[in-house]
Design a protein around this motif. Structure first.
Motif, PDB file in Angstrom:
ATOM      1  N   GLN A   1       2.945  -5.313   5.569  1.00 46.68           N
ATOM      2  CA  GLN A   1       2.465  -6.275   4.587  1.00 46.68           C
ATOM      3  C   GLN A   1       1.055  -6.724   4.962  1.00 46.68           C
ATOM      4  OE1 GLN A   1       5.990  -8.473   5.136  1.00 46.68           O
ATOM      5  NE2 GLN A   1       6.401  -8.582   2.937  1.00 46.68           N
ATOM      6  N   ALA A   2       0.376  -7.264   3.950  1.00 49.09           N
ATOM      7  CA  ALA A   2      -1.017  -7.648   4.141  1.00 49.09           C
ATOM      8  C   ALA A   2      -1.174  -8.587   5.332  1.00 49.09           C
ATOM      9  CB  ALA A   2      -1.553  -8.305   2.876  1.00 49.09           C
TER      10      ALA A   2
ATOM     11  N   GLU B   1      -5.570   4.938  10.012  1.00 47.06           N
ATOM     12  CA  GLU B   1      -4.441   4.329  10.708  1.00 47.06           C
ATOM     13  C   GLU B   1      -3.901   3.145   9.902  1.00 47.06           C
ATOM     14  OE1 GLU B   1      -5.679   2.306  14.237  1.00 47.06           O
ATOM     15  OE2 GLU B   1      -3.887   1.045  14.059  1.00 47.06           O
ATOM     16  N   ILE B   2      -4.831   2.302   9.429  1.00 44.09           N
ATOM     17  CA  ILE B   2      -4.402   1.124   8.681  1.00 44.09           C
ATOM     18  C   ILE B   2      -3.745   1.534   7.375  1.00 44.09           C
ATOM     19  CG2 ILE B   2      -5.226  -0.956   7.502  1.00 44.09           C
ATOM     20  CD1 ILE B   2      -7.431  -1.039   9.705  1.00 44.09           C
ATOM     21  N   ALA B   3      -4.320   2.560   6.715  1.00 40.98           N
ATOM     22  CA  ALA B   3      -3.748   3.036   5.458  1.00 40.98           C
ATOM     23  C   ALA B   3      -2.322   3.522   5.680  1.00 40.98           C
ATOM     24  CB  ALA B   3      -4.621   4.148   4.884  1.00 40.98           C
TER      25      ALA B   3
ATOM     26  N   LEU C   1      -6.552  -2.511   1.520  1.00 39.80           N
ATOM     27  CA  LEU C   1      -6.816  -1.079   1.375  1.00 39.80           C
ATOM     28  C   LEU C   1      -5.793  -0.436   0.455  1.00 39.80           C
ATOM     29  CD1 LEU C   1      -7.539   0.412   4.926  1.00 39.80           C
ATOM     30  CD2 LEU C   1      -9.029   0.424   2.930  1.00 39.80           C
ATOM     31  N   ASP C   2      -6.283   0.481  -0.375  1.00 38.16           N
ATOM     32  CA  ASP C   2      -5.355   1.289  -1.154  1.00 38.16           C
ATOM     33  C   ASP C   2      -5.041   2.519  -0.323  1.00 38.16           C
ATOM     34  OD1 ASP C   2      -3.907   2.717  -2.891  1.00 38.16           O
ATOM     35  OD2 ASP C   2      -5.581   3.203  -4.250  1.00 38.16           O
ATOM     36  N   PRO C   3      -3.789   2.629   0.178  1.00 42.71           N
ATOM     37  CA  PRO C   3      -3.495   3.694   1.157  1.00 42.71           C
ATOM     38  C   PRO C   3      -3.755   5.089   0.604  1.00 42.71           C
ATOM     39  CG  PRO C   3      -1.487   2.548   0.463  1.00 42.71           C
ATOM     40  CD  PRO C   3      -2.628   1.779  -0.106  1.00 42.71           C
TER      41      PRO C   3
ATOM     42  N   LEU D   1     -12.707 -11.939   7.531  1.00 37.67           N
ATOM     43  CA  LEU D   1     -13.234 -11.218   6.367  1.00 37.67           C
ATOM     44  C   LEU D   1     -12.908  -9.730   6.414  1.00 37.67           C
ATOM     45  CD1 LEU D   1     -16.675 -12.956   5.767  1.00 37.67           C
ATOM     46  CD2 LEU D   1     -14.625 -13.067   4.363  1.00 37.67           C
ATOM     47  N   PRO D   2     -13.317  -9.021   7.488  1.00 30.73           N
ATOM     48  CA  PRO D   2     -12.975  -7.588   7.510  1.00 30.73           C
ATOM     49  C   PRO D   2     -11.472  -7.360   7.578  1.00 30.73           C
ATOM     50  CG  PRO D   2     -14.130  -8.234   9.523  1.00 30.73           C
ATOM     51  CD  PRO D   2     -14.152  -9.406   8.617  1.00 30.73           C
ATOM     52  N   ALA D   3     -10.749  -8.278   8.235  1.00 34.90           N
ATOM     53  CA  ALA D   3      -9.305  -8.098   8.353  1.00 34.90           C
ATOM     54  C   ALA D   3      -8.655  -8.175   6.976  1.00 34.90           C
ATOM     55  CB  ALA D   3      -8.714  -9.147   9.288  1.00 34.90           C
ATOM     56  N   SER D   4      -9.085  -9.151   6.191  1.00 36.53           N
ATOM     57  CA  SER D   4      -8.445  -9.300   4.897  1.00 36.53           C
ATOM     58  C   SER D   4      -8.844  -8.142   3.976  1.00 36.53           C
ATOM     59  CB  SER D   4      -8.788 -10.654   4.275  1.00 36.53           C
ATOM     60  OG  SER D   4      -9.938 -10.554   3.489  1.00 36.53           O
ATOM     61  N   ARG D   5     -10.062  -7.644   4.187  1.00 40.36           N
ATOM     62  CA  ARG D   5     -10.464  -6.489   3.389  1.00 40.36           C
ATOM     63  C   ARG D   5      -9.597  -5.283   3.753  1.00 40.36           C
ATOM     64  NH1 ARG D   5     -16.178  -6.494   3.974  1.00 40.36           N
ATOM     65  NH2 ARG D   5     -15.879  -4.994   5.643  1.00 40.36           N
TER      66      ARG D   5
END
Lengths: 117, 903
Positions: free
Chosen positions: B820-821, B810-812, B894-896, B886-890
């Motif tokens: 945007q990030a 979903e995020i990808a 993500l490389d979609p 931390l997990p949010a910024s990771r």
């Protein structure tokens, strides 16, 4: 299929070896294996149900034997029986065990341990 | 068909999977064999084989399954390293903190006396939870069960009570003695006076030399037994210590033995250096009569321990002891009028269990310790929530896999067994790591306790009770939080997950909801711990900053024993004058004075006063504290005298008697009237002494940090009635006071080498025990608060990481579509905000309710102090959002393309 080298399974336990021998000349169900073994050894080896199926479980996992989908004996009245067959790998393992034992016997003979030679 | 049923039952010895697979075949075979044996006989052999199988083959099959499960579990755990590390870390912290705390709690409140033989059989005739001493005269009395006994009372019991096989007495308080070895310098050592049977009653033999024998009571031989730790510390464990001479006051004592390592005696939390025969009291504590009840006074200072004779019940022993005790009271109080005598005779002995020994700290510490134990219990709950969360999250992730296995015919039992094996493996590793953490925490706790109260010592140990506690905690946690998720993910609708193929979010909604609820709960549980830690920290801060009415720094307190050195009342004035003059000449000393009561010495002299123009309403209205002080007392301490003047050199024996009162005295007795020039009369039986008030000093705390300042008046040394107590020299220094101590000692020796110094320490050292318990509690609360925060952060991080890894697709897609990030980060943080807010709201409520427990321990701050709550909220917010960031910024990085391909 990636079978391990047969030697890695040696030596075989008595029960396993007897089951391999019993299945060498044809497919059998559990009780038949037991009776055949008892008959062949003059009743000296009596495989119990627990030992038999524990060995069968292990041999199935190791790929020494396989379970047949259908009963090979169409005349059999009992469809609940499960039949087992020696696999090619199982035969190789049995042969390897025989060679191992042969080698042992030769060594024993050379050492003068065997009578009548 | 009974045989078939029995065999079928026997099959239950095998693992379920094996039974499902081969049970039918085995039963079939068994029936055939039965049929065959019907012809050939020998059914017995058949049954023997079946039973032998059940006891030999079946366990092997179980081992096989366990082995398989373990291998699978290790593979799974290694494959999900983050999960594994977080789970083990949570467990280790939770279990470690609990084990350490429980060990402390157990050691102080529950454990029997270390090294004592059969402690369960020890009985006490004094109060186990009290320590100290009390000197009563005709005027004093105690009602109900006695706390301590006098030496004569003990002797009567020892010599006449038949119910006891042995009785011994020990001094209820520990004394700091000044001792010297050979001609060496004076140094401090702790010890207590004990009767000759002390060691025999406790059932302890010497490691080196011998312990006391009953002969010590008769001969009063000058012998001393030292503790193992003192032997190691002071003598480096040398064996030639036996026969060496220790001098206490003027009495040389011979070291006759060393106690075993870890032996502390009869009082929990105290480690004496020396044990001295009680008979020597007049020599080692001179000037006091403690061995005889000489009318009109009785000195009660002994704990009495004993063992019952076989067959004697506690009730019988108590009754006999009381008969002897009362006979003693009657003969002692015989001279008192029968009317008042009845009051004195209203005393009795109570037989208590002596298994846990005496303890001054037990009552005092028990509340804080229990509160702290509850605190770490909450910690374990947080750790459990972490674990439950992770297992749930992982269960969700593995749902398709498990569903497939169930679909392919694996029984629910088999799959659950697999999952539980993984949990148990976690528990075992967590336990081992937890014990390691506990070991580290133990050491820290010991240091902490020893630092805040040097008198307090206790050994830590992972004994059976503690270990059982740890195991119960770990396995309780894992079973509760491993089995429940396992039950849930293998539930009846598990098959449905297969169709979802693990991609969609729908199937895991319910688990995610659970997980989020658990994270909220963790934050909520953290809140009271953080608030509690904050309140305790501020309490200690406040206690250390209590306005004493004078600066509590750069001040030396040196107590000298005048009476023993042969100074009567007339000569002591001259000596004190000379001492102070000499001390004042020491460079670095700004001024010096003395006080009979000293500062924070634990003593208070309560006197009856009659005040001019004041009509008392009751007995309590006529009592006030009184101190005899030297000139410059107020200026040395720095206590202001806003009204009138202080006591000075001109207040001599031949001038009118004057006194200075404190503001509390003025409030109580003058109530707005001007006290200057008024008369204060000290009433001691028939002796009445009048003083004129010349000044009012500010209230000063010299006794306790908390509570109201009680009325007190001060009189000049030369005008005071005969003093019994040893005065304390008060020395104000310009710089660091500790460095001057040696010089001060030498100066005193120069004035009179025979003058015993009872104690010499800085005001900081003197006051340390007052805040020791609160400091310890506060530090522990802070440590555990931090651990709780760390656990909650780990939990939040773990759950969000998992949630995000489940939503990679979903995020990808969002990122591929141009999100945007910062939007991704904001989205995830926004989603966390709800659960964080819910946790804080619940936690605030919990903390508000929890602060009631703290109530009386908090000082100088309201238990519901709003700033503390606000800071706690801020702290939790900070930690929670950091853990979420931390997990949010990771996720935002993500490389979609790669992510979607992997999906």
């Amino acid at each position: 299929m990636n079978d391990p080298p047969p030697e890695s399974l040696l030596p075989l336990s008595t029960a396993v070896f007897h089951i391999l021998i019993a299945l060498a000349d044809g497919d059998r169900h559990g009780y038949s294996i037991m009776r055949e073994t008892a008959a062949r050894t003059d009743g000296k080896v009596q495989l119990s149900a627990g030992t038999l199926y524990s060995s069968i479980r292990r041999m199935l996992e190791q790929g020494l034997i396989e379970e047949l989908a259908d009963s090979p004996d169409p005349t059999s009245s009992d469809e609940r029986r499960r039949y087992y067959r020696l696999t090619r790998f199982g035969r190789r393992v049995a042969t390897a065990e025989v060679e191992r034992l042969n080698g042992l016997v030769k060594q024993a003979r050379a050492a003068g341990l065997v009578r009548g030679t | 068909m009974r045989a078939t049923a029995i065999y079928r039952a026997l099959l239950h010895c095998y693992p379920a999977a094996f039974r499902h697979e081969y049970g039918g075949q085995m039963l079939l075979m068994f029936n055939e064999q039965l049929r065959d044996t019907a012809r050939s006989g020998s059914r017995l052999a058949l049954w023997a084989r079946a039973i032998r199988d059940a006891v030999t083959v079946a366990p092997r099959e179980h081992a096989h399954v366990i082995h398989q499960d373990l291998r699978y579990a290790i593979r799974t755990m290694a494959a999900r390293l983050t999960f594994t590390v977080v789970a083990i870390l949570s467990l280790a912290l939770g279990i470690g903190a609990n084990t350490a705390m429980f060990s402390l709690w157990n050691g102080i409140l529950r454990a029997p006396l270390p090294l004592v033989d059969k402690p369960q059989e020890l009985v006490m005739l004094s109060n186990p939870d009290d320590a100290g001493m009390w000197t009563g005269t005709w005027d004093g009395r105690t009602d109900g069960p006695r706390s301590w006994l006098t030496y004569e009372e003990f002797e009567q019991l020892r010599d006449h009570a038949d119910s006891f096989s042995m009785l011994m007495a020990s001094q209820s308080s520990l004394i700091d003695w000044q001792v010297r070895f050979g001609g060496g310098p004076w140094e401090e050592a702790r010890g207590r006076l004990v009767s000759g049977e002390f060691f025999h009653v406790l059932g302890v033999a010497a490691t080196l030399g011998r312990v006391f024998t009953p002969a010590e009571d008769r001969a009063g031989s000058p012998s001393v037994v030292i503790s193992y730790s003192y032997w190691q510390r002071r003598f480096g464990g040398r064996t030639d210590v036996l026969g060496q001479t220790v001098t206490i006051r003027r009495l040389p004592l011979t070291i006759v033995g060393v106690t075993p390592r870890g032996f502390i005696g009869e009082t929990v939390g105290q480690q004496p250096d020396l044990w001295i025969p009680a008979r020597l009291q007049p020599s080692v504590i001179p000037g006091y009569v403690w061995l005889h009840d000489t009318p009109p006074s009785k000195a009660m200072w002994l704990h009495v321990f004993g063992r019952l004779k076989p067959g004697v019940t506690k009730a019988q022993a108590e009754a006999e002891a009381n008969t002897i005790f009362r006979a003693g009271l009657k003969s002692f109080y015989g001279a008192v009028s029968s009317e008042r005598g009845r009051d004195y005779l209203d005393q009795r002995l109570q037989l208590n269990s002596g298994a846990r020994g005496a303890s001054a700290k037990r009552n005092q510490f028990s509340k804080s310790l229990t509160a702290l134990l509850a605190g770490v219990g909450v910690l374990l709950l947080i750790a459990c929530a972490n674990l439950a969360n992770l297992l749930l999250a992982r269960g969700t992730a593995r749902r398709p896999e498990l569903a497939l296995r169930l679909f392919l015919g694996a029984s629910r039992e088999r799959v659950m067994r697999q999952l539980v094996t993984e949990s148990v493996l976690l528990a075992v590793i967590g336990c081992v790591a937890g014990v390691a953490v506990a070991g580290v925490l133990h050491a820290a706790l010991v240091r902490m306790l020893a630092e805040s109260d040097p008198r307090f010592q206790i050994r830590f140990g992972l004994d059976a009770t503690v270990l059982a506690f740890t195991l119960a905690a770990a396995f309780g946690a894992v079973l509760l939080f491993g089995v429940l998720p396992a039950w849930q993910v293998t539930g009846p609708d598990a098959g449905a997950s297969l169709t979802e193929a693990g991609r969609s979010l729908v199937g895991s909604r319910r688990q995610m909801r659970w997980g989020r609820a658990l994270v909220s709960l963790q934050l909520a549980l953290c809140f009271p711990l953080v608030v509690g830690a904050g309140l305790m920290a501020q309490t200690v801060y406040n206690l250390q900053r209590v306005d004493l009415g004078f600066p509590a720094e750069r001040l030396l307190l040196v107590r000298v024993e005048l009476r023993e050195a042969g100074y009567d009342n007339a000569r002591r004035v001259g000596l004190l004058h000379e001492l102070l003059a000499e001390i004042q000449r020491i460079p670095g000393v700004r001024s010096a004075s003395f006080s009979q009561l000293g500062l924070f010495s634990g003593g208070e002299s309560s006197t009856t006063v009659a005040v001019e123009g004041y009509a008392p309403k009751g007995d309590r209205d006529r009592s006030s504290g009184m101190d005899v002080v030297g000139p410059a007392y107020f200026s040395t301490l720095g206590i202001r005298v806003p009204l009138g003047r202080a006591i000075d050199e001109n207040d001599r024996g031949d001038t009118p008697k004057v006194c200075v009162i404190d503001q509390a005295f003025a409030r109580q007795f003058f109530d707005g009237r001007n006290p200057i020039g008024m008369r204060v009369t000290s009433v001691d039986h028939d002796l009445r002494t009048d003083y004129r008030v010349v000044g009012v000093a500010r209230d000063a705390r010299t006794r306790a940090l908390q509570g109201e300042v009680r009325p007190r008046y001060f009189v000049a040394g030369q005008q005071a009635p005969a003093a019994e107590k040893s005065p304390t020299l008060l020395i104000r220094t310009a710089g660091d006071s500790a460095s001057l101590l040696t010089t001060v000692r030498k100066t005193i020796e120069r004035v009179d080498a025979a003058l015993p110094i009872i104690s010499a320490r800085s005001i900081e050292e003197q006051m340390a025990p007052l805040t020791a318990q609160d400091r310890t509690t506060a530090r522990l609360a802070v440590v555990f608060g931090c651990v709780a925060l760390a656990l909650a952060a780990i939990g939040l991080y773990g759950v969000l990481s998992y949630g995000i890894s489940r939503r990679t697709g979903e995020i990808a897609i969002r990122i591929a579509l141009g999100a945007q990030a910062w939007r991704v980060i904001a989205m995830i943080l926004g989603e966390s905000a709800g659960l964080i807010a819910a946790g804080l709201a619940l936690g605030g409520g919990l903390a508000y309710a929890g602060t009631r427990l703290l109530g009386s321990r908090v000082y100088g701050i309201a238990p519901q102090d709003p700033p503390t709550f606000i800071v706690a909220t801020g702290l939790l917010l900070l930690v929670a959002f950091s853990a979420a960031y931390l997990p949010a910024s990771r996720a935002s990085r993500l490389d979609p393309i790669t992510s979607l391909r992997q999906q």
